[in-house]
Design an enzyme around this catalytic site. Structure first.
Site, PDB file in Angstrom:
ATOM      1  N   CYS A  73     -12.948  28.011 -31.070  1.00 43.88           N
ATOM      2  CA  CYS A  73     -12.087  28.701 -30.121  1.00 43.88           C
ATOM      3  C   CYS A  73     -12.381  28.149 -28.740  1.00 43.88           C
ATOM      4  CB  CYS A  73     -12.370  30.201 -30.175  1.00 43.88           C
ATOM      5  SG  CYS A  73     -11.548  31.165 -28.882  1.00 43.88           S
ATOM      6  N   CYS A 181      -5.948  25.740 -27.085  1.00 46.58           N
ATOM      7  CA  CYS A 181      -6.305  26.954 -27.823  1.00 46.58           C
ATOM      8  C   CYS A 181      -6.113  26.613 -29.287  1.00 46.58           C
ATOM      9  CB  CYS A 181      -5.416  28.123 -27.405  1.00 46.58           C
ATOM     10  SG  CYS A 181      -5.535  29.592 -28.466  1.00 46.58           S
TER      11      CYS A 181
END
Length: 239
Positions: A73, A181
C-alpha cells in the site's frame, strides 16, 4: 526460517495486484495476504489512524511467523513503514512507493507525468521529496474517492470508467501516468483506453518484488527451489 511465509497487507483488494507480482517473481514462496477491510480506505485517514492500522496488520502477520513483510500500500508505506521498521528492527520490511524516479527518468525532454495518489500519500514527507526532485515534470493528482469506488465496484470496473475519464481529462497531454495507490492497478486498462493506448503506466509493484527478492537472498531466506508456492488469504472485514 527459509520455509516461513511472507506477509503482505493492504486495506483491501488493491494489494492483490502486488501479491501477484511478488508470487511471479518468487514462485517458491508461501504468502499470507491480509486485507484490512475494516479500515479501508487508508488514503483519506489521518496519520495516526493509518499508523495504528498498519502496525496492527504488521503485528498480526509477524505473529504468524512471517519471515518478511510487504506493505502493499503506497499510503501505508508513506505514513507508517518507518514505524513498522522501528517496531521490528530485525525483520525484512518492504514498502511500496509510487514509481516517480523510473517514470521521470524515461520521460521525453518536454514531457510530464501525472501521479494519481491518495490524499494521505500526497501529503506525506516521502512523496513530497519524490515530487520535489521531479519538479515540474510531475503533476500530483490526489484522489479522495477513487480507491473506495474501485473497492465497491471491483466486480464491474466499467462503472468506474466514467470517473476515470473525468479525473484524467485535465491531463490529456501527459506522457505517463503513475498509479500511486495499489488499488489503482485495477483501472490500468481504463487509463490506457482514455489515452488511446498511447501512454506509459507505472506502478511500484515490480520494484517491491525486486527489493524483496534481493533482501531475502541477502539474508539467506529464499525458499528452497523445490518448494511449491502458495497463498493464504485473511481479512479484518467489519462485523
Amino acid at each position: 526460517m527459509r520455509e516461513n511465509p511472507i506477509g503482505v497487507f493492504d486495506s483491501g483488494v488493491g494489494g492483490l495486484f502486488v501479491l501477484n507480482r511478488l508470487a511471479a517473481a518468487l514462485p517458491s514462496e508461501r504468502f499470507i495476504y491480509l486485507a484490512d477491510e475494516a479500515n479501508m480506505p487508508y488514503g483519506v485517514k489521518d496519520d495516526g489512524e493509518i499508523k495504528r492500522a498498519a502496525c496492527a496488520c504488521a503485528s498480526t502477520l509477524f505473529s504468524m511467523n512471517c519471515k518478511a513483510l510487504v506493505v502493499a500500500c503506497n499510503t501505508a508505506t508513506a505514513v507508517a513503514v518507518d514505524d513498522i521498521r522501528r517496531l521490528y528492527p530485525n525483520r525484512i520490511v518492504i514498502g511500496l512507493e509510487p514509481a516517480v524516479k523510473p517514470c521521470c527518468n524515461e520521460l521525453g525532454k518536454n514531457g510530464y507525468a501525472v501521479a494519481l495518489v491518495t490524499p494521505a500519500t500526497a501529503e506525506s514527507r516521502k512523496f513530497k521529496r519524490l515530487a520535489a526532485a521531479a519538479g515540474d515534470r510531475l503533476v500530483s493528482a490526489p484522489q479522495p474517492h477513487l480507491a473506495r469506488m474501485i473497492e465497491e465496484n471491483v466486480c464491474d470496473l466499467s462503472a468506474v470508467e466514467p470517473y476515470v475519464k473525468e479525473i484524467l481529462s485535465p491531463y490529456e497531454t501527459a506522457e505517463s501516468v503513475i498509479l500511486g495507490c495499489s488499488h489503482y492497478s485495477c483501472i490500468a486498462n481504463a487509463v490506457k483506453r482514455f489515452y488511446g493506448g498511447n501512454i506509459k503506466i507505472y506502478d511500484g509493484a515490480d520494484g517491491a518484488a525486486a527489493r524483496l527478492s534481493y533482501c531475502l537472498a541477502l539474508a539467506g531466506l529464499l525458499a528452497p527451489q523445490c518448494e511449491t508456492g502458495s497463498m493464504r488469504f485473511l481479512s479484518t472485514a467489519r462485523a
